[in-house]
Design a protein around this motif. Structure first.
Motif, mmCIF file in Angstrom:
data_model
loop_
_atom_site.group_PDB
_atom_site.id
_atom_site.type_symbol
_atom_site.label_atom_id
_atom_site.label_comp_id
_atom_site.label_asym_id
_atom_site.label_seq_id
_atom_site.Cartn_x
_atom_site.Cartn_y
_atom_site.Cartn_z
ATOM 1 N N THR A 223 -12.986 24.194 46.919
ATOM 2 C CA THR A 223 -13.624 24.008 48.219
ATOM 3 C C THR A 223 -13.679 25.351 48.904
ATOM 4 O O THR A 223 -12.916 26.265 48.598
ATOM 5 C CB THR A 223 -12.840 23.048 49.142
ATOM 6 N N ARG B 65 -22.063 22.050 46.510
ATOM 7 C CA ARG B 65 -22.107 21.145 45.372
ATOM 8 C C ARG B 65 -21.820 21.911 44.094
ATOM 9 O O ARG B 65 -22.391 22.957 43.825
ATOM 10 C CB ARG B 65 -23.474 20.478 45.267
ATOM 11 N N ASP C 75 -19.722 17.612 41.072
ATOM 12 C CA ASP C 75 -20.496 16.752 41.968
ATOM 13 C C ASP C 75 -21.769 16.265 41.278
ATOM 14 O O ASP C 75 -22.182 15.114 41.441
ATOM 15 C CB ASP C 75 -20.855 17.513 43.240
ATOM 16 N N VAL D 45 -21.039 13.352 39.020
ATOM 17 C CA VAL D 45 -20.929 12.089 39.758
ATOM 18 C C VAL D 45 -22.317 11.539 40.079
ATOM 19 O O VAL D 45 -22.567 10.325 39.988
ATOM 20 C CB VAL D 45 -20.107 12.294 41.041
ATOM 21 N N GLU D 46 -23.253 12.426 40.442
ATOM 22 C CA GLU D 46 -24.615 11.992 40.752
ATOM 23 C C GLU D 46 -25.303 11.416 39.512
ATOM 24 O O GLU D 46 -26.015 10.407 39.594
ATOM 25 C CB GLU D 46 -25.417 13.172 41.302
ATOM 26 N N GLU E 105 -14.463 10.896 36.407
ATOM 27 C CA GLU E 105 -14.521 11.278 37.822
ATOM 28 C C GLU E 105 -13.144 11.549 38.410
ATOM 29 O O GLU E 105 -13.008 12.299 39.375
ATOM 30 C CB GLU E 105 -15.251 10.187 38.612
ATOM 31 N N VAL F 48 -13.691 16.149 37.390
ATOM 32 C CA VAL F 48 -14.674 16.579 38.389
ATOM 33 C C VAL F 48 -14.203 17.822 39.139
ATOM 34 O O VAL F 48 -14.959 18.778 39.336
ATOM 35 C CB VAL F 48 -14.992 15.430 39.375
ATOM 36 N N THR F 49 -12.945 17.811 39.560
ATOM 37 C CA THR F 49 -12.421 18.958 40.309
ATOM 38 C C THR F 49 -12.488 20.226 39.481
ATOM 39 O O THR F 49 -12.906 21.289 39.964
ATOM 40 C CB THR F 49 -10.974 18.693 40.745
ATOM 41 N N ASN G 186 -16.058 21.554 39.059
ATOM 42 C CA ASN G 186 -16.588 22.233 40.249
ATOM 43 C C ASN G 186 -16.230 23.717 40.289
ATOM 44 O O ASN G 186 -16.887 24.495 40.970
ATOM 45 C CB ASN G 186 -16.089 21.542 41.518
ATOM 46 N N ALA H 24 -23.941 23.156 41.121
ATOM 47 C CA ALA H 24 -24.776 22.129 40.505
ATOM 48 C C ALA H 24 -26.167 22.685 40.246
ATOM 49 O O ALA H 24 -26.651 23.543 41.000
ATOM 50 C CB ALA H 24 -24.860 20.916 41.428
#
Length: 317
Positions: free
Chosen positions: A148, A162, A166, A169-170, A300, A304-305, A308, A313
């Motif tokens: 983040t 993003r 992310d 997940v989409e 997920e 996912v973390t 990222n 993305a």
């Protein structure tokens, strides 16, 4: 290490010491007094390996060529600290530096990479050199990879950009919707067969639509999993060796899903309105749905973390 020093480590109340340091750290915006005055410190929040509860630990905080990291020194104690065991099970952490707070993925460095980073830390901090001298274990070096944007005490938390996780997940959300649409089409066929065969004949293109939709869905799912197996997973395994067991399990799940896809494609291709039993097709689609939902949820919650941290993305219209 002498017996006296071993006894000192055994009698030392680590939790009381940590609580005192964290309280002072937060009261003074990251600054400490006493023998730790001048140290660059962070508070690392991990997830307890056994309890699943958040655990906070004050640690020396270093940046080597822009890479934040911490060292599992335990002040030169004979065993690795609890927070180190926590990140081995769950590498997702929160880092407070006094000036900012951010989410990160912790990576345990090994081999030459670990040695180079520790040498750089030791060159900056005499205390770390002393800690290594006190113990026979090799002090682990743990790099912190931001997931983040930083949030500071002087401004509101910024929205995180993003990342590849992310995007994953989409894609899962889109695949879930497409699978739900397939099931609805089969329900239409079942409703037609149950009410009247004439209703089925009034929709001669429904079976064709089902085949087309199924072919598109299966192709998209295959492309998604092939991309993970050949691209994302190897990158994750290289960057985060501790995720290897998780990635192997996800790869095995891909094989199960692929077999179900082939079975469903065959059922759809062979489907003949008024002759084939659509309930069999629906049963297999529901089985695929259950497997995929468990698989997507597992991905997920585990990768996912980390994904990222690998990049933003893709910009797909």
């Amino acid at each position: 290490m002498t017996e006296q020093k071993t006894e000192e480590h055994e009698n030392f109340d680590v939790q009381a010491f940590n609580n005192q340091v964290i309280a002072e750290f937060r009261e003074n915006g990251g600054k400490l007094t006493g023998w730790m005055e001048g140290w660059s410190v962070c508070v690392l929040t991990t997830t307890g390996a056994r309890t699943g509860e958040p655990r906070q630990t004050p640690l020396g905080y270093f940046e080597i060529n822009g890479q934040p990291l911490v060292v599992a020194s335990a002040m030169g104690g004979p065993k690795n600290p609890s927070w180190y065991h926590n990140i081995r099970k769950n590498p997702r952490v929160t880092v407070e530096t006094g000036a900012e707070t951010y989410e990160a993925t912790a990576t345990i460095e090994t081999g030459e990479r670990r040695d180079e980073l520790f040498a750089a830390v030791a060159a900056q901090n005499e205390g770390m050199r002393d800690y290594q001298r006190r113990t026979t274990r090799v002090l682990p070096v743990v790099t912190l990879h931001r997931t983040t944007r930083a949030s500071t005490q002087d401004k509101e938390t910024e929205e995180r950009a993003r990342g590849l996780g992310d995007f994953l997940v989409e894609v899962h959300a889109w695949l879930r919707k497409e699978l739900a649409d397939l099931l609805r089409q089969v329900d239409e066929i079942i409703a037609g067969n149950l009410s009247s065969t004439e209703l089925e004949r009034a929709k001669p293109d429904l079976a064709h639509q089902l085949r087309t939709h199924c072919a598109e869905f299966c192709a998209a799912l295959k492309q998604h999993h092939t991309g993970e197996d050949r691209g994302a997973f190897p990158m994750l395994a290289q960057q985060y060796p501790e995720l290897a067991p998780t990635l192997e399990k996800l790869g095995r799940e891909h094989e199960v899903v692929a077999r179900l896809q082939e079975e469903i494609r065959h059922l759809v291709d062979e489907y003949e309105p008024g002759k084939s039993d659509p309930k069999t097709l629906k049963n297999r689609l529901e089985t695929l749905t259950q497997h995929l939902e468990a698989h997507f949820t597992h991905e997920e919650t585990t990768i996912v973390t980390a994904l990222n941290t690998l990049g933003p993305a893709p910009n797909i219209p």
